[in-house]
Design a protein around this motif. Structure first.
Motif, PDB file in Angstrom:
ATOM      1  N   GLU A 162      21.386  55.053  25.626  1.00  0.00           N
ATOM      2  CA  GLU A 162      20.990  55.668  26.897  1.00  0.00           C
ATOM      3  C   GLU A 162      20.888  54.617  27.999  1.00  0.00           C
ATOM      4  OE1 GLU A 162      17.403  58.519  28.677  1.00  0.00           O
ATOM      5  OE2 GLU A 162      17.182  57.540  26.729  1.00  0.00           O
ATOM      6  N   HIS A 163      20.372  53.448  27.645  1.00  0.00           N
ATOM      7  CA  HIS A 163      20.228  52.367  28.623  1.00  0.00           C
ATOM      8  C   HIS A 163      21.570  51.961  29.218  1.00  0.00           C
ATOM      9  CE1 HIS A 163      19.305  48.510  30.463  1.00  0.00           C
ATOM     10  NE2 HIS A 163      20.266  47.980  29.717  1.00  0.00           N
ATOM     11  N   ILE A 164      22.622  51.980  28.411  1.00  0.00           N
ATOM     12  CA  ILE A 164      23.934  51.576  28.922  1.00  0.00           C
ATOM     13  C   ILE A 164      24.341  52.477  30.080  1.00  0.00           C
ATOM     14  CG2 ILE A 164      26.376  51.270  28.384  1.00  0.00           C
ATOM     15  CD1 ILE A 164      25.524  50.681  25.480  1.00  0.00           C
ATOM     16  N   SER A 165      24.175  53.783  29.895  1.00  0.00           N
ATOM     17  CA  SER A 165      24.496  54.703  30.994  1.00  0.00           C
ATOM     18  C   SER A 165      23.620  54.436  32.202  1.00  0.00           C
ATOM     19  CB  SER A 165      24.318  56.156  30.541  1.00  0.00           C
ATOM     20  OG  SER A 165      25.260  56.508  29.565  1.00  0.00           O
ATOM     21  N   ASP A 166      22.329  54.184  31.957  1.00  0.00           N
ATOM     22  CA  ASP A 166      21.420  53.870  33.057  1.00  0.00           C
ATOM     23  C   ASP A 166      21.925  52.669  33.851  1.00  0.00           C
ATOM     24  OD1 ASP A 166      19.698  55.900  32.346  1.00  0.00           O
ATOM     25  OD2 ASP A 166      18.260  54.598  31.326  1.00  0.00           O
ATOM     26  N   ALA A 167      22.324  51.622  33.133  1.00  0.00           N
ATOM     27  CA  ALA A 167      22.786  50.401  33.791  1.00  0.00           C
ATOM     28  C   ALA A 167      24.050  50.667  34.610  1.00  0.00           C
ATOM     29  CB  ALA A 167      23.053  49.312  32.752  1.00  0.00           C
ATOM     30  N   LEU A 168      24.980  51.408  34.032  1.00  0.00           N
ATOM     31  CA  LEU A 168      26.228  51.680  34.739  1.00  0.00           C
ATOM     32  C   LEU A 168      26.001  52.541  35.972  1.00  0.00           C
ATOM     33  CD1 LEU A 168      28.682  52.327  31.759  1.00  0.00           C
ATOM     34  CD2 LEU A 168      28.279  50.195  33.011  1.00  0.00           C
ATOM     35  N   HIS A 225      24.784  61.181  24.612  1.00  0.00           N
ATOM     36  CA  HIS A 225      24.548  59.875  25.239  1.00  0.00           C
ATOM     37  C   HIS A 225      25.796  58.994  25.130  1.00  0.00           C
ATOM     38  CE1 HIS A 225      20.464  60.268  26.540  1.00  0.00           C
ATOM     39  NE2 HIS A 225      19.992  60.471  25.330  1.00  0.00           N
ATOM     40  N   LEU A 226      26.473  59.048  23.999  1.00  0.00           N
ATOM     41  CA  LEU A 226      27.698  58.265  23.836  1.00  0.00           C
ATOM     42  C   LEU A 226      28.771  58.731  24.819  1.00  0.00           C
ATOM     43  CD1 LEU A 226      27.815  58.074  19.935  1.00  0.00           C
ATOM     44  CD2 LEU A 226      27.521  56.138  21.485  1.00  0.00           C
ATOM     45  N   ASP A 227      28.891  60.032  24.988  1.00  0.00           N
ATOM     46  CA  ASP A 227      29.874  60.550  25.942  1.00  0.00           C
ATOM     47  C   ASP A 227      29.469  60.195  27.371  1.00  0.00           C
ATOM     48  OD1 ASP A 227      32.358  62.269  26.018  1.00  0.00           O
ATOM     49  OD2 ASP A 227      31.124  63.317  27.477  1.00  0.00           O
ATOM     50  N   ASN A 228      28.153  60.167  27.639  1.00  0.00           N
ATOM     51  CA  ASN A 228      27.678  59.790  28.973  1.00  0.00           C
ATOM     52  C   ASN A 228      28.082  58.363  29.328  1.00  0.00           C
ATOM     53  OD1 ASN A 228      26.497  62.263  29.410  1.00  0.00           O
ATOM     54  ND2 ASN A 228      24.424  61.600  28.878  1.00  0.00           N
ATOM     55  N   VAL A 229      28.091  57.480  28.329  1.00  0.00           N
ATOM     56  CA  VAL A 229      28.513  56.097  28.591  1.00  0.00           C
ATOM     57  C   VAL A 229      29.951  56.078  29.094  1.00  0.00           C
ATOM     58  CG1 VAL A 229      29.038  53.863  27.538  1.00  0.00           C
ATOM     59  CG2 VAL A 229      26.906  55.038  26.960  1.00  0.00           C
ATOM     60  N   VAL A 275      30.914  45.168  31.557  1.00  0.00           N
ATOM     61  CA  VAL A 275      31.457  44.941  30.218  1.00  0.00           C
ATOM     62  C   VAL A 275      30.396  44.305  29.323  1.00  0.00           C
ATOM     63  CG1 VAL A 275      33.136  43.597  28.886  1.00  0.00           C
ATOM     64  CG2 VAL A 275      33.863  44.829  30.937  1.00  0.00           C
ATOM     65  N   THR A 276      29.656  43.348  29.863  1.00  0.00           N
ATOM     66  CA  THR A 276      28.587  42.710  29.093  1.00  0.00           C
ATOM     67  C   THR A 276      27.540  43.728  28.672  1.00  0.00           C
ATOM     68  OG1 THR A 276      28.899  40.676  30.381  1.00  0.00           O
ATOM     69  CG2 THR A 276      26.881  40.847  29.077  1.00  0.00           C
ATOM     70  N   GLU A 277      27.048  44.520  29.618  1.00  0.00           N
ATOM     71  CA  GLU A 277      26.033  45.536  29.304  1.00  0.00           C
ATOM     72  C   GLU A 277      26.522  46.476  28.203  1.00  0.00           C
ATOM     73  OE1 GLU A 277      22.980  46.176  30.139  1.00  0.00           O
ATOM     74  OE2 GLU A 277      22.570  45.023  31.953  1.00  0.00           O
ATOM     75  N   ILE A 278      27.747  46.943  28.357  1.00  0.00           N
ATOM     76  CA  ILE A 278      28.270  47.919  27.398  1.00  0.00           C
ATOM     77  C   ILE A 278      28.428  47.312  26.013  1.00  0.00           C
ATOM     78  CG2 ILE A 278      30.253  49.353  26.810  1.00  0.00           C
ATOM     79  CD1 ILE A 278      30.770  49.568  29.883  1.00  0.00           C
ATOM     80  N   HIS A 284      24.932  45.659  24.336  1.00  0.00           N
ATOM     81  CA  HIS A 284      23.950  46.641  23.884  1.00  0.00           C
ATOM     82  C   HIS A 284      24.537  47.620  22.869  1.00  0.00           C
ATOM     83  CE1 HIS A 284      20.483  45.363  26.046  1.00  0.00           C
ATOM     84  NE2 HIS A 284      21.101  45.402  27.216  1.00  0.00           N
ATOM     85  N   SER A 285      25.825  47.919  22.971  1.00  0.00           N
ATOM     86  CA  SER A 285      26.410  48.772  21.934  1.00  0.00           C
ATOM     87  C   SER A 285      26.447  48.038  20.596  1.00  0.00           C
ATOM     88  CB  SER A 285      27.812  49.235  22.330  1.00  0.00           C
ATOM     89  OG  SER A 285      28.714  48.157  22.443  1.00  0.00           O
ATOM     90  N   THR A 286      26.617  46.714  20.639  1.00  0.00           N
ATOM     91  CA  THR A 286      26.541  45.929  19.401  1.00  0.00           C
ATOM     92  C   THR A 286      25.132  45.972  18.829  1.00  0.00           C
ATOM     93  OG1 THR A 286      28.354  44.458  20.040  1.00  0.00           O
ATOM     94  CG2 THR A 286      26.775  43.607  18.434  1.00  0.00           C
ATOM     95  N   ASP A 287      24.113  45.877  19.697  1.00  0.00           N
ATOM     96  CA  ASP A 287      22.728  46.005  19.234  1.00  0.00           C
ATOM     97  C   ASP A 287      22.536  47.331  18.496  1.00  0.00           C
ATOM     98  OD1 ASP A 287      22.205  43.632  20.592  1.00  0.00           O
ATOM     99  OD2 ASP A 287      21.247  44.624  22.308  1.00  0.00           O
ATOM    100  N   ALA A 288      23.001  48.418  19.118  1.00  0.00           N
ATOM    101  CA  ALA A 288      22.839  49.741  18.521  1.00  0.00           C
ATOM    102  C   ALA A 288      23.653  49.882  17.248  1.00  0.00           C
ATOM    103  CB  ALA A 288      23.244  50.807  19.529  1.00  0.00           C
ATOM    104  N   ALA A 289      24.867  49.362  17.259  1.00  0.00           N
ATOM    105  CA  ALA A 289      25.741  49.475  16.089  1.00  0.00           C
ATOM    106  C   ALA A 289      25.147  48.756  14.883  1.00  0.00           C
ATOM    107  CB  ALA A 289      27.121  48.915  16.416  1.00  0.00           C
ATOM    108  N   ARG A 290      24.605  47.590  15.105  1.00  0.00           N
ATOM    109  CA  ARG A 290      23.974  46.866  14.002  1.00  0.00           C
ATOM    110  C   ARG A 290      22.786  47.643  13.459  1.00  0.00           C
ATOM    111  NH1 ARG A 290      24.142  40.737  16.670  1.00  0.00           N
ATOM    112  NH2 ARG A 290      26.330  40.300  16.140  1.00  0.00           N
ATOM    113  N   ALA A 291      22.054  48.313  14.338  1.00  0.00           N
ATOM    114  CA  ALA A 291      20.879  49.078  13.910  1.00  0.00           C
ATOM    115  C   ALA A 291      21.253  50.254  13.025  1.00  0.00           C
ATOM    116  CB  ALA A 291      20.098  49.565  15.131  1.00  0.00           C
ATOM    117  N   VAL A 292      22.421  50.834  13.264  1.00  0.00           N
ATOM    118  CA  VAL A 292      22.833  52.008  12.479  1.00  0.00           C
ATOM    119  C   VAL A 292      23.884  51.675  11.426  1.00  0.00           C
ATOM    120  CG1 VAL A 292      22.260  53.565  14.369  1.00  0.00           C
ATOM    121  CG2 VAL A 292      24.619  52.737  14.146  1.00  0.00           C
ATOM    122  N   GLY A 293      24.244  50.403  11.308  1.00  0.00           N
ATOM    123  CA  GLY A 293      25.169  49.972  10.264  1.00  0.00           C
ATOM    124  C   GLY A 293      26.620  50.267  10.530  1.00  0.00           C
ATOM    125  N   VAL A 294      27.046  50.166  11.789  1.00  0.00           N
ATOM    126  CA  VAL A 294      28.434  50.415  12.177  1.00  0.00           C
ATOM    127  C   VAL A 294      29.036  49.129  12.727  1.00  0.00           C
ATOM    128  CG1 VAL A 294      29.914  51.613  13.842  1.00  0.00           C
ATOM    129  CG2 VAL A 294      28.145  52.871  12.610  1.00  0.00           C
TER     130      VAL A 294
END
Length: 211
Positions: free
Chosen positions: A47-53, A82-86, A122-125, A128-138
């Motif tokens: 959600e934060h990624i969309s907020d930042a963009l 939320h993913l589609d919102n990004v 690009v950095t924000e996306i 932070h998507s890497t942060d989320a991906a690691r949290a969910v094992g992707v």
């Protein structure tokens, strides 16, 4: 804009990298896992990624001279939404950056041109998507060319021969370790054009919202 600098298309390419996260169902409890090094859940991180963009978009659209209030909705939504919102927010920002031309707009790290905004986005996306991906094992497949242009533009001074562009982007933002790349918790962007760079790494003077 130099061909070696990040472009509006790079913002969209970065957002498309999040597609791998759609493998995690909306009902999965993994979305509540903490996305280190933030204190946010994986879902809030997306959600934060969309907020930042959207914040970036408001600054660019209004050619802001100062920091504007953060543009947010705050509505609860499923992870898939939320993913589609990004992706939607990335397209909005990319369109605005194409229209920006040679003009600039205020960001706390410096008054940025289109390449600076694209590199920050690009950095924000990707970070932070890497942060989320690691949290969910992707495992995400980050766009190497977009990472290369981003590192060169908003993190000048990094030796680009030390590792892959994606590893360098994650290393300079403290998400992984690459020998020879400083991992400063107060890292910041060179958002103004490189012609104005003083040759020193930029450092923030306020803590990030997730710390």
């Amino acid at each position: 804009m130099s061909l070696t600098e990040p472009t509006p298309d790079d913002v969209v390419y970065a957002a498309q990298a999040l597609n791998a996260l759609t493998a995690i169902p909306d009902i999965s409890t993994q979305w509540s896992n903490t996305a280190d090094p933030t204190h946010w859940t994986a879902l809030h991180t997306i959600e934060h990624i969309s907020d930042a963009l959207l914040f970036y978009s408001s600054q660019v659209a209004r050619r802001a001279k100062v920091r504007l209030p953060v543009l947010r909705n705050g509505r609860e939504a499923l992870a898939s939404e939320h993913l589609d919102n990004v992706l939607s927010a990335a397209h909005v920002l990319a369109a605005l950056l194409r229209d920006l031309g040679d003009q600039r707009a205020f960001h706390p790290s410096g008054t940025a041109d289109a390449a600076g905004w694209a590199g920050m986005a690009v950095t924000e996306i990707l970070v932070h998507s890497t942060d989320a991906a690691r949290a969910v094992g992707v495992q995400l497949d980050l766009p190497e060319n977009s990472c290369a242009r981003t590192v060169s533009r908003v993190f000048p001074g990094i030796d680009t021969t030390l590792s892959s562009p994606s590893e360098l982007l994650l290393a300079v933002t403290g998400r992984t370790v690459v020998d020879g790349v400083p991992s400063d918790p107060d890292w910041w962007w060179q958002s103004a054009p490189l012609t104005e760079w003083n040759g020193l790494p930029a450092r923030r003077d306020v803590k990030p919202g997730w710390s």
